[in-house]
Design a protein around this motif. Structure first.
Motif, PDB file in Angstrom:
ATOM      1  N   GLY A 211      21.437 -77.507 -39.362  1.00 25.81           N
ATOM      2  CA  GLY A 211      21.106 -77.926 -40.714  1.00 25.81           C
ATOM      3  C   GLY A 211      19.615 -78.049 -40.986  1.00 25.81           C
ATOM      4  O   GLY A 211      19.222 -78.444 -42.086  1.00 25.81           O
TER       5      GLY A 211
ATOM      6  N   ALA B 253      15.582 -70.505 -33.545  1.00 30.16           N
ATOM      7  CA  ALA B 253      15.772 -70.531 -34.994  1.00 30.16           C
ATOM      8  C   ALA B 253      17.253 -70.686 -35.342  1.00 30.16           C
ATOM      9  O   ALA B 253      17.613 -71.440 -36.253  1.00 30.16           O
ATOM     10  CB  ALA B 253      15.206 -69.259 -35.623  1.00 30.16           C
ATOM     11  N   ASN B 254      18.115 -69.984 -34.610  1.00 35.50           N
ATOM     12  CA  ASN B 254      19.541 -70.089 -34.919  1.00 35.50           C
ATOM     13  C   ASN B 254      20.108 -71.465 -34.581  1.00 35.50           C
ATOM     14  O   ASN B 254      21.013 -71.949 -35.265  1.00 35.50           O
ATOM     15  CB  ASN B 254      20.314 -68.970 -34.212  1.00 35.50           C
TER      16      ASN B 254
ATOM     17  N   TYR C 191      27.181 -75.856 -35.130  1.00 32.33           N
ATOM     18  CA  TYR C 191      27.348 -75.761 -36.578  1.00 32.33           C
ATOM     19  C   TYR C 191      28.556 -76.578 -37.049  1.00 32.33           C
ATOM     20  O   TYR C 191      28.523 -77.233 -38.082  1.00 32.33           O
ATOM     21  CB  TYR C 191      27.503 -74.299 -36.982  1.00 32.33           C
TER      22      TYR C 191
ATOM     23  N   THR D   1      18.898 -67.593 -21.586  1.00 33.09           N
ATOM     24  CA  THR D   1      17.456 -67.763 -21.747  1.00 33.09           C
ATOM     25  C   THR D   1      17.150 -68.604 -22.985  1.00 33.09           C
ATOM     26  O   THR D   1      17.809 -68.475 -24.023  1.00 33.09           O
ATOM     27  CB  THR D   1      16.729 -66.402 -21.806  1.00 33.09           C
TER      28      THR D   1
ATOM     29  N   ILE E 284      26.371 -72.177 -30.344  1.00 36.67           N
ATOM     30  CA  ILE E 284      25.784 -72.245 -31.698  1.00 36.67           C
ATOM     31  C   ILE E 284      26.881 -72.500 -32.736  1.00 36.67           C
ATOM     32  O   ILE E 284      26.717 -73.324 -33.638  1.00 36.67           O
ATOM     33  CB  ILE E 284      25.032 -70.935 -32.023  1.00 36.67           C
ATOM     34  N   ASP E 285      27.994 -71.801 -32.585  1.00 33.88           N
ATOM     35  CA  ASP E 285      29.115 -72.055 -33.503  1.00 33.88           C
ATOM     36  C   ASP E 285      29.554 -73.523 -33.437  1.00 33.88           C
ATOM     37  O   ASP E 285      29.819 -74.145 -34.468  1.00 33.88           O
ATOM     38  CB  ASP E 285      30.313 -71.166 -33.140  1.00 33.88           C
TER      39      ASP E 285
ATOM     40  N   LEU F 295      19.008 -73.662 -37.548  1.00 30.64           N
ATOM     41  CA  LEU F 295      19.814 -73.367 -38.734  1.00 30.64           C
ATOM     42  C   LEU F 295      21.227 -73.926 -38.587  1.00 30.64           C
ATOM     43  O   LEU F 295      21.778 -74.507 -39.532  1.00 30.64           O
ATOM     44  CB  LEU F 295      19.875 -71.851 -38.971  1.00 30.64           C
TER      45      LEU F 295
ATOM     46  N   ARG G 112      26.658 -68.673 -25.242  1.00 34.59           N
ATOM     47  CA  ARG G 112      25.578 -68.756 -26.223  1.00 34.59           C
ATOM     48  C   ARG G 112      26.122 -68.741 -27.651  1.00 34.59           C
ATOM     49  O   ARG G 112      25.707 -69.516 -28.504  1.00 34.59           O
ATOM     50  CB  ARG G 112      24.618 -67.577 -26.011  1.00 34.59           C
ATOM     51  N   MET G 113      27.047 -67.822 -27.898  1.00 35.06           N
ATOM     52  CA  MET G 113      27.626 -67.721 -29.237  1.00 35.06           C
ATOM     53  C   MET G 113      28.439 -68.966 -29.582  1.00 35.06           C
ATOM     54  O   MET G 113      28.276 -69.561 -30.652  1.00 35.06           O
ATOM     55  CB  MET G 113      28.509 -66.474 -29.319  1.00 35.06           C
TER      56      MET G 113
ATOM     57  N   MET H 246       8.539 -69.947 -38.236  1.00 28.62           N
ATOM     58  CA  MET H 246       7.781 -69.652 -37.029  1.00 28.62           C
ATOM     59  C   MET H 246       6.407 -69.122 -37.427  1.00 28.62           C
ATOM     60  O   MET H 246       6.304 -68.100 -38.092  1.00 28.62           O
ATOM     61  CB  MET H 246       8.512 -68.611 -36.177  1.00 28.62           C
ATOM     62  N   ILE H 247       5.380 -69.843 -36.992  1.00 26.75           N
ATOM     63  CA  ILE H 247       4.006 -69.532 -37.390  1.00 26.75           C
ATOM     64  C   ILE H 247       3.161 -69.354 -36.129  1.00 26.75           C
ATOM     65  O   ILE H 247       3.215 -70.186 -35.231  1.00 26.75           O
ATOM     66  CB  ILE H 247       3.434 -70.702 -38.237  1.00 26.75           C
ATOM     67  N   HIS H 248       2.396 -68.257 -36.061  1.00 24.57           N
ATOM     68  CA  HIS H 248       1.520 -67.998 -34.911  1.00 24.57           C
ATOM     69  C   HIS H 248       0.047 -68.142 -35.237  1.00 24.57           C
ATOM     70  O   HIS H 248      -0.764 -68.373 -34.352  1.00 24.57           O
ATOM     71  CB  HIS H 248       1.727 -66.560 -34.400  1.00 24.57           C
TER      72      HIS H 248
ATOM     73  N   MET I 167      12.537 -67.045 -29.670  1.00 23.02           N
ATOM     74  CA  MET I 167      12.521 -67.509 -31.047  1.00 23.02           C
ATOM     75  C   MET I 167      13.877 -67.366 -31.709  1.00 23.02           C
ATOM     76  O   MET I 167      14.222 -68.143 -32.597  1.00 23.02           O
ATOM     77  CB  MET I 167      11.477 -66.715 -31.839  1.00 23.02           C
ATOM     78  N   ASP I 168      14.642 -66.359 -31.287  1.00 23.64           N
ATOM     79  CA  ASP I 168      15.920 -66.097 -31.930  1.00 23.64           C
ATOM     80  C   ASP I 168      16.888 -67.263 -31.752  1.00 23.64           C
ATOM     81  O   ASP I 168      17.425 -67.791 -32.729  1.00 23.64           O
ATOM     82  CB  ASP I 168      16.494 -64.801 -31.339  1.00 23.64           C
TER      83      ASP I 168
END
Lengths: 238, 238, 238
Positions: free
Chosen positions: B12, B5-6, B222, B164, B218-219, B9, B214-215, B17-19, B1-2
């Motif tokens: 944009g 979600a990132n 963005y 992952t 995402i950067d 975000l 990974r970092m 997250m709903i279970h 999920m991490d």
């Protein structure tokens, strides 16, 4: 789960995370090793953990237990003890966790207030003898024992304790190592601890804090070569 | 999920997250798209997933399925098949997952041992025709099909597979793209795959291993601008 | 949970994550503070959350509520309201969450469409008076109130909102700060918000996007010294 899965991928293993009892019979036989981690334990997970462990034992395959915070509640301690009864190949915890398990499994009392390394070492040896498992205790020096022989792995950096779930990650790495060499679980365990801690040392050279250490540790694990490993590894018999 | 979600975000979008089945009726209508991911599937989640998907269909809004490890157990395969029956707008998986779904949905057998890209492509086309969904197969080259037309997205770097949940992240990104252009789900899917993989290419220029990739991925996602995107994108018809 | 735990470790706290009702009676008394976060809420967690909060109140220890997406469903809102009834020491949310809680707790209506900071401020004051809790509202400027006094914390950078769970992380940090100074929860809350946001400012100097900001924020929090803190902190009375 995130750092655990990324540690395994960086090391060349192929992780899958399964919670549900319903898929143990189909999925577990496909695994070469099982890692059971009681971290954020939910009651419904305990039967799934037990069932998966029993299946691995039946199939003659290794499984590894991480008794996270074993002494923090009766519920957790009982779950861990039930799992210890399924004969894990390896149990890896910190001093407090191993002492908590050992003091019940082996009917020793009164160690709650003194979790020094020698206490943990004796607890680890007792637990190993009582359970038939290899027992590893993480700390400034990691110790691994089968109840008689004791090996110490000296690598690592203190800041690794400032990253959540590094203990969980190394337990999973132990499972991957034991999968490759199931007939030498003590050596595989000590090797996994050393490799992870050496990745931590290499990562520390680049890190500015625990979050960048986490990143560099995984990168270093991925890029680790034999020369770097051999020049740094410090495993001794105690 | 991490990472999911990132990723959203950084692109944009606005993830939640709903279970719980209990909040589907209130929450789901507020979403512009739904991503259902069966990763660490628990039995109690299946009715919530099905209910949310059915509600999106009723509302005429898009929803996307990630059939993680669809073939790993009967429980998981049945859950995925039930979800395919709710007519996802898009299904995104790797070759093995799409073949597993397709071989049951389309009554084909015997593909378990050969998951090459052409096998997966035929499976994807069959699954798309049988389900009415756009089907995307991730791999060295990503393919997207509606059962007739086939589009290939050629961007990406192999090291993304060492992180992952990158597959989960790109499925969620597909949902965000389809939300913006619900009448062109094939194009939206191919675009999302390309954008994510181009962010991976840009990240790879700075990465020293999977954790820094990974970092930087995402950067880069963005910071992605149209010029960088257009100079790199490689989408072709097959 | 990952960024929450790593934030607490970086700040020198010692986090444990517990889901199960069964271990509340044994575990909760060992904690110096409790943080209840309804993020990915499951029905079975609600009784555990309520039980843990009640136990903390009985023990005279602080507990902090993060009412994530409180207004997103009736299920979630009812769970949050039940928790507010257990008298949290601090409630920390964004404007929409505080308005959602306040409009029910305080029988105010019609604020759904206008979540500007002054609306949220009045909602926060009403909620603080109705609940007896300190209420903190995160935003471009964070505000903290006991219903009468209002303090504003001005640090932070907008990109922190592009990292998932930074709100959850700062709520947990508030719990750690309140644990150290339980008789001054307003001041402890404002301090925690400032410290986290200053770590974000320091991290922003090195960041190239939200993923590297996440890393540098945690590193900066770990390395934060009093001089850097004092030169940057901006807390004012409103």
């Amino acid at each position: 789960m995130d750092i655990v899965a990324n540690t395994l991928l960086a090391a060349g293993a192929s992780p899958a995370m399964i919670h549900s009892l319903a898929e143990i019979p189909d999925f577990t036989p496909q695994a070469q090793a099982l890692c059971v981690n009681v971290g954020t334990l939910s009651p419904s997970w305990v039967p799934a953990m037990k069932s998966a462990a029993e299946l691995m034992v039946k199939l003659g395959k290794p499984w590894v237990l991480d008794p996270v915070a074993a002494g923090a509640s009766g519920f957790r301690l009982n779950a861990c003890l039930a799992l210890v009864g399924v004969k894990p190949t390896v149990i890896r915890g910190n001093g407090s966790e191993i002492i908590a398990l050992s003091s019940v499994s082996c009917s020793i009392k009164g160690v709650d207030s003194a979790h020094g390394s020698m206490d943990a070492l004796e607890a680890a040896k007792s637990l190993a003898r009582a359970s038939g498992s290899i027992v590893a205790v993480s700390g400034a020096v990691d110790v691994v024992t089968d109840g008689n022989r004791v090996v110490a792995a000296h690598n690592g950096v203190p800041m690794m304790q400032k990253i959540t779930a590094t203990g969980c990650a190394v337990t999973a790495l132990i499972a991957a190592f034991v999968a490759l060499d199931p007939s030498h679980p003590l050596e595989a365990t000590a090797s996994a601890l050393s490799v992870f801690c050496i990745a931590g040392e290499l990562g520390m050279d680049l890190a500015k804090g625990p979050a960048s250490l986490r990143m560099h540790l995984i990168d270093s694990l991925y890029g680790l070569d034999e020369a770097a490993l051999l020049s740094r590894v410090r495993i001794t018999d105690l």
